[in-house]
Design a protein around this motif. Structure first.
Motif, PDB file in Angstrom:
ATOM      1  N   LEU A 123       0.843  -1.185   0.000  1.00  0.00           N
ATOM      2  CA  LEU A 123       0.000   0.000   0.000  1.00  0.00           C
ATOM      3  C   LEU A 123       0.881   1.239   0.000  1.00  0.00           C
ATOM      4  N   THR A 124       0.389   2.295  -0.608  1.00  0.00           N
ATOM      5  CA  THR A 124       1.117   3.564  -0.582  1.00  0.00           C
ATOM      6  C   THR A 124       0.853   4.260   0.749  1.00  0.00           C
TER       7      THR A 124
ATOM      8  N   ALA B 256      -0.375   7.227   1.127  1.00  0.00           N
ATOM      9  CA  ALA B 256      -1.691   7.877   1.045  1.00  0.00           C
ATOM     10  C   ALA B 256      -2.805   6.876   1.322  1.00  0.00           C
ATOM     11  N   GLN B 257      -2.673   5.658   0.810  1.00  0.00           N
ATOM     12  CA  GLN B 257      -3.684   4.631   1.060  1.00  0.00           C
ATOM     13  C   GLN B 257      -3.729   4.257   2.537  1.00  0.00           C
TER      14      GLN B 257
ATOM     15  N   LEU C 230      -9.136   2.124  -1.254  1.00  0.00           N
ATOM     16  CA  LEU C 230      -8.297   3.053  -0.499  1.00  0.00           C
ATOM     17  C   LEU C 230      -7.918   4.267  -1.331  1.00  0.00           C
ATOM     18  N   ASP C 231      -7.784   4.099  -2.647  1.00  0.00           N
ATOM     19  CA  ASP C 231      -7.535   5.250  -3.521  1.00  0.00           C
ATOM     20  C   ASP C 231      -8.712   6.218  -3.479  1.00  0.00           C
ATOM     21  N   ARG C 232      -9.927   5.691  -3.492  1.00  0.00           N
ATOM     22  CA  ARG C 232     -11.106   6.553  -3.404  1.00  0.00           C
ATOM     23  C   ARG C 232     -11.197   7.230  -2.042  1.00  0.00           C
TER      24      ARG C 232
ATOM     25  N   GLY D 233      -7.116  -1.910  -2.628  1.00  0.00           N
ATOM     26  CA  GLY D 233      -6.292  -0.805  -3.125  1.00  0.00           C
ATOM     27  C   GLY D 233      -7.118   0.234  -3.859  1.00  0.00           C
ATOM     28  N   LEU D 234      -8.065  -0.216  -4.678  1.00  0.00           N
ATOM     29  CA  LEU D 234      -8.957   0.719  -5.382  1.00  0.00           C
ATOM     30  C   LEU D 234      -9.827   1.497  -4.398  1.00  0.00           C
TER      31      LEU D 234
ATOM     32  N   ALA E  71      -8.645   7.946  -0.154  1.00  0.00           N
ATOM     33  CA  ALA E  71      -7.578   8.952  -0.124  1.00  0.00           C
ATOM     34  C   ALA E  71      -8.043  10.238  -0.804  1.00  0.00           C
ATOM     35  N   ARG E  72      -8.766  10.099  -1.903  1.00  0.00           N
ATOM     36  CA  ARG E  72      -9.324  11.275  -2.575  1.00  0.00           C
ATOM     37  C   ARG E  72     -10.346  11.958  -1.686  1.00  0.00           C
TER      38      ARG E  72
ATOM     39  N   ASP F 122      -4.263  12.061  -0.731  1.00  0.00           N
ATOM     40  CA  ASP F 122      -3.517  11.650  -1.930  1.00  0.00           C
ATOM     41  C   ASP F 122      -2.582  12.734  -2.410  1.00  0.00           C
TER      42      ASP F 122
END
Length: 160
Positions: free
Chosen positions: A47-48, A50-51, A150-152, A147-148, A154-155, A160
């Motif tokens: 994971l990044t 940001a995630q 967590l990207d949302r 992961g997807l 983060a936004r 992010d």
């Protein structure tokens, strides 16, 4: 980061089968009980940053809102009224309400297909394998979907 709290447990795949005769092998594993599943993934580079921050923010909102199941009854007394009109909401109650609203908005931002994995792994602390089985997903698909999601998140949280 939290301190390590190591515990020895039975491996979740090893269950005693009463219909099986003879000795059964039970593996013992050592786990860090203070580490969340997403912290485990992040520590292994899956994971990044940001995630991870977004996932931890969601978990913090979940815990502050008091959305987890209670094991026992609450024995604390109701706060006394501050005025003639009745009890006034304290700062803690307002923070809880804000966290509750933020949590639900974050889950909505994740979307209907991704909210389930967020709740199971981030809030309930369930492992990815267990979440995949419970949701009826193929093996090894949970990490990608998480992961997807967590990207949302983060936004939504602006990490992010």
């Amino acid at each position: 980061m939290t301190t390590r709290r190591l515990e020895t447990r039975l491996h979740p795949d090893d269950r005693i089968d009463p219909g099986k005769a003879g000795p059964q092998v039970m593996r013992h594993v050592t786990v860090n009980a203070a580490e969340s599943p997403i912290a485990w993934l992040a520590s292994r580079g899956m994971l990044t940053d940001a995630q991870l921050r977004a996932g931890e923010r969601l978990r913090t909102d979940y815990e502050r809102a008091g959305l987890g199941a209670r094991v026992t009854m609450r024995w604390d007394a109701a706060p006394p009224g501050k005025s003639r009109g009745g009890a006034r909401a304290s700062d803690a109650s307002l923070a809880r309400i804000d966290a509750h609203r933020r949590f639900h908005r974050a889950i909505e931002a994740a979307g209907p297909g991704l909210a389930d994995i967020c709740w199971r792994v981030i809030c309930a602390g369930e492992g990815i394998g267990g979440a995949e089985k419970a949701l009826g997903w193929p093996a090894r698909s949970g990490k990608l979907v998480l992961g997807l999601a967590l990207d949302r998140l983060a936004r939504f949280y602006g990490t992010d």
